[in-house]
Design a protein around this motif. Sequence first.
Motif, short mmCIF file in Angstrom:
data_model
loop_
_atom_site.label_atom_id
_atom_site.label_comp_id
_atom_site.label_asym_id
_atom_site.label_seq_id
_atom_site.Cartn_x
_atom_site.Cartn_y
_atom_site.Cartn_z
N PHE A 54 0.84 -1.20 0.00
CA PHE A 54 0.00 0.00 0.00
C PHE A 54 0.87 1.24 0.00
O PHE A 54 2.08 1.18 0.29
N VAL A 55 0.26 2.35 -0.38
CA VAL A 55 0.95 3.64 -0.41
C VAL A 55 0.61 4.41 0.85
O VAL A 55 -0.57 4.58 1.18
N GLN A 56 1.62 4.86 1.55
CA GLN A 56 1.46 5.65 2.77
C GLN A 56 1.82 7.09 2.42
O GLN A 56 2.97 7.38 2.13
N ILE A 57 0.84 7.96 2.43
CA ILE A 57 1.06 9.33 1.97
C ILE A 57 1.15 10.29 3.15
O ILE A 57 0.47 10.13 4.17
N SER A 58 2.04 11.25 3.02
CA SER A 58 2.29 12.21 4.10
C SER A 58 2.12 13.62 3.57
O SER A 58 1.82 13.84 2.39
N SER A 59 2.33 14.58 4.45
CA SER A 59 2.35 15.99 4.05
C SER A 59 3.35 16.71 4.95
O SER A 59 3.83 16.16 5.94
N HIS A 60 3.62 17.96 4.59
CA HIS A 60 4.57 18.76 5.37
C HIS A 60 3.83 19.48 6.49
O HIS A 60 3.75 20.70 6.54
N ILE A 61 3.26 18.67 7.36
CA ILE A 61 2.59 19.17 8.54
C ILE A 61 2.97 18.25 9.69
O ILE A 61 3.14 17.05 9.52
N GLY A 62 3.14 18.83 10.88
CA GLY A 62 3.51 18.02 12.03
C GLY A 62 4.91 17.46 11.93
O GLY A 62 5.81 18.09 11.37
N ASN A 63 5.09 16.26 12.45
CA ASN A 63 6.42 15.64 12.53
C ASN A 63 6.34 14.22 11.99
O ASN A 63 6.39 13.25 12.73
N TYR A 64 6.19 14.12 10.67
CA TYR A 64 5.95 12.82 10.03
C TYR A 64 7.07 11.82 10.32
O TYR A 64 6.82 10.61 10.38
N GLU A 65 8.28 12.31 10.53
CA GLU A 65 9.39 11.40 10.79
C GLU A 65 9.10 10.48 11.98
O GLU A 65 9.56 9.32 12.01
N MET A 66 8.33 10.95 12.95
CA MET A 66 8.02 10.14 14.12
C MET A 66 7.19 8.91 13.76
O MET A 66 7.19 7.92 14.51
N ALA A 67 6.49 8.94 12.63
CA ALA A 67 5.73 7.77 12.21
C ALA A 67 6.66 6.59 11.97
O ALA A 67 6.29 5.43 12.20
N GLY A 68 7.88 6.88 11.53
CA GLY A 68 8.84 5.82 11.28
C GLY A 68 9.32 5.14 12.55
O GLY A 68 9.86 4.02 12.49
N TYR A 69 9.13 5.79 13.69
CA TYR A 69 9.55 5.21 14.96
C TYR A 69 8.40 4.53 15.69
O TYR A 69 8.61 3.61 16.47
N ALA A 70 7.16 4.99 15.41
CA ALA A 70 6.00 4.48 16.15
C ALA A 70 5.23 3.40 15.40
O ALA A 70 4.75 2.45 16.01
N LEU A 71 5.08 3.56 14.08
CA LEU A 71 4.34 2.59 13.28
C LEU A 71 5.29 1.49 12.82
O LEU A 71 5.65 1.40 11.64
N VAL A 72 5.73 0.68 13.76
CA VAL A 72 6.67 -0.39 13.45
C VAL A 72 6.00 -1.35 12.47
O VAL A 72 4.91 -1.86 12.72
N SER A 73 6.65 -1.57 11.34
CA SER A 73 6.02 -2.28 10.24
C SER A 73 6.54 -3.69 10.07
O SER A 73 7.75 -3.93 10.12
N GLY A 74 5.61 -4.62 9.85
CA GLY A 74 6.01 -5.97 9.48
C GLY A 74 6.38 -6.03 8.01
O GLY A 74 7.11 -6.92 7.58
N LYS A 75 5.86 -5.07 7.23
CA LYS A 75 6.20 -4.98 5.82
C LYS A 75 7.36 -4.00 5.63
O LYS A 75 7.41 -2.96 6.29
#
Length: 297
Positions: free
Chosen positions: A120-141
């Motif tokens: 799937f495509v995970q889309i972001s924007s330049h709002i908030g602190n998207y980089e933190m998603a990489g630390y919290a949404l631990v992915s099996g994929k």
Amino acid sequence: MGELRHEKWAGTTYGTGWMHTWLIRLLRVTDVRVIYAVTDIFVLPPTLIFSGNGRRQSYHFARKGLGLGKWRAARHVWRNYRSFSRVVIDRFASYAGKLPEIEIENFNVYQRLQRGSDGFVQISSHIGNYEMAGYALVSGKPIKAAVFGGEKGSVMASRDKIFSEHNISMVPVDGDLRHLFVFNAALDNGEVVSMPGDRVFGSNKSYRIPFLGSDATFPVGPFTLAAAKNVPMVFVAVMQAKPGKYRIHIHEIKSPGLKSVRANAEGMAHDFVKALENIVRRYPAQWYNYFNIWADD
């Protein structure tokens, strides 16, 4: 061909490599709120004075996008810059091993996509602190994350170290479009592709979609990719709720389910922009897209 850079946005973190290194070391032994206070007093005033384009775009956003009067718009600029400085500090705090508390809304949506066999495509924007998603949404994929040129090597090295521990690989977006082969292969293999959805890079193709009361420019690429591969898309926004605490908002982007890839892509783009506008209205000070997306060119 080298990595793409937007002609109106450097896309780089302020400071030199040694400054970043010392900030990380300082954050290991200092409360992040102390760094916030020092930044508010000594860093923000000169930054506001000398960053003319960013200041103008923040003010323009407040006036045109939010409909604020002159004095309230000026106050928004200060709040916006202060918020952005805290996002940057929080990033460096994470490099120092101090991750904030993070809550996740609609996590069941993300978990369902993770359990599925499709990519799937995970889309972001330049709002908030998207980089933190990489630390919290631990992915099996495995996740392939698009990155654009211009960022400091010290920042990229810190990101790469943490991202590699969370199954995330950074993919440079090149002018020769090699990244598209990587993204297509990733989706074919049931992986995740992470891309920004609010800036047009390296292509003249774009949508004009109503956003905060006026037509704004958004890229075609992420939505065409999801529609052409017939895979789900999810919008992820990571917002600072208060110092030391973030909230991840997850919104599944709906496809119209039409026969035309072009029509499905445009429908998904409109759904994304609607979700983005809702987030921006909730957190207006955390909008960091410092160029005029309402311009016609």
